[in-house]
Design an enzyme around this catalytic site. Structure first.
Site, PDB file in Angstrom:
ATOM      1  N   HIS B  59      28.191  53.434  38.470  1.00  0.00           N
ATOM      2  CA  HIS B  59      29.532  52.241  39.354  1.00  0.00           C
ATOM      3  C   HIS B  59      29.060  50.739  39.702  1.00  0.00           C
ATOM      4  CE1 HIS B  59      25.831  52.672  40.436  1.00  0.00           C
ATOM      5  NE2 HIS B  59      26.399  51.970  41.848  1.00  0.00           N
ATOM      6  N   HIS B  75      30.233  45.907  40.979  1.00  0.00           N
ATOM      7  CA  HIS B  75      29.864  46.745  41.750  1.00  0.00           C
ATOM      8  C   HIS B  75      30.925  47.455  42.247  1.00  0.00           C
ATOM      9  CE1 HIS B  75      27.924  49.590  44.826  1.00  0.00           C
ATOM     10  NE2 HIS B  75      27.156  49.371  44.263  1.00  0.00           N
TER      11      HIS B  75
END
Lengths: 81, 155
Positions: B59, B75
């Site tokens: 992620h 992110h």
């Protein structure tokens, strides 16, 4: 890294105080038994960014981009006892 | 003077860092930048350089620019580390040299929403070199690998 991981375990109140911990990309996040056992002074000395965020028993500590490595090392130490 | 152009890793709506619903990002504790609310589940490399971090949950990643001493951190979504990789497919790995615009992560947008997390995705410069100036795009909508999101100017 292992030395640093040990210091973080101590600063968070020791192994028995850490229910779970994981390293995200920049922060350690976890659940503590008793957040009041966190050694704020020691945490600051570990060059964390800002103050730890404590919500209920949850804690987040911004440590920088090596967070995942520290989290993994902490879990290894705690698992190996 | 070096000028580094940072492309948007996502196609979507631009969100100010101050408006990211996560205090660590909103207070810029890690660094400044912009966020994107993606409208498709694709993340590309914002700059050419070396992939220095790729979280095992897929992620989040960071690329160190080939020149200019900067690192860009991407992110995908917020709190998505908890998904433990579910819904994220990494197409590269740590140590790889990547080119701006190169496809790095395929992710499932609706899986993030269904899991109860925000899809707002911060793009920032952690530990910027001293005296770096960051120019932010004023666009409201950007396309992945095409539109400029940020420009880092180092002396």
């Amino acid at each position: 890294m292992e030395e640093q991981a040990k210091q973080f375990i101590e600063a968070l109140g020791g192994e028995d105080n850490i229910e779970e911990i994981e390293g995200c990309i920049t922060r350690l996040r976890g659940t503590l038994v008793d957040p009041s056992k966190v050694d704020q002074k020691m945490l600051q000395s570990l060059r964390i960014v800002g103050r730890p965020i404590i919500m209920g028993n949850g804690i987040q500590v911004v440590v920088g981009t090596h967070a995942e490595l520290i989290g993994t090392a902490m879990n290894k130490i705690m698992k190996d006892g | 003077m070096t000028q580094i152009q940072i492309l948007s890793p996502f196609s979507g709506t631009v969100v100010r860092m101050e408006d990211v619903p996560d205090p660590v990002f909103a207070q810029k504790m890690l660094g400044d930048g912009l966020a994107v609310h993606p409208d498709e589940g694709l993340a590309v490399a914002p700059i050419s350089g070396k992939l220095i971090i790729f979280h095992s949950a897929g992620h989040a990643f960071a690329i160190e620019a080939a020149k200019g001493r900067i690192t860009v951190l991407v992110h995908i979504g917020l709190d998505t580390v908890r998904m433990k990789g579910e819904g994220f497919r990494c197409l590269s790995q740590v140590g790889d040299r990547v080119s701006a615009g190169q496809r790095l992560v395929d992710f499932n947008l609706s899986a993030i929403t269904k899991a109860g997390y925000s899809v707002v995705s911060p793009v920032l410069l952690p530990e910027p070199p001293e005296a770096m100036r960051l120019v932010k795009s004023e666009a409201t909508h950007v396309s992945a690998g095409v539109d400029l999101l940020l420009t880092a100017i180092t002396p």
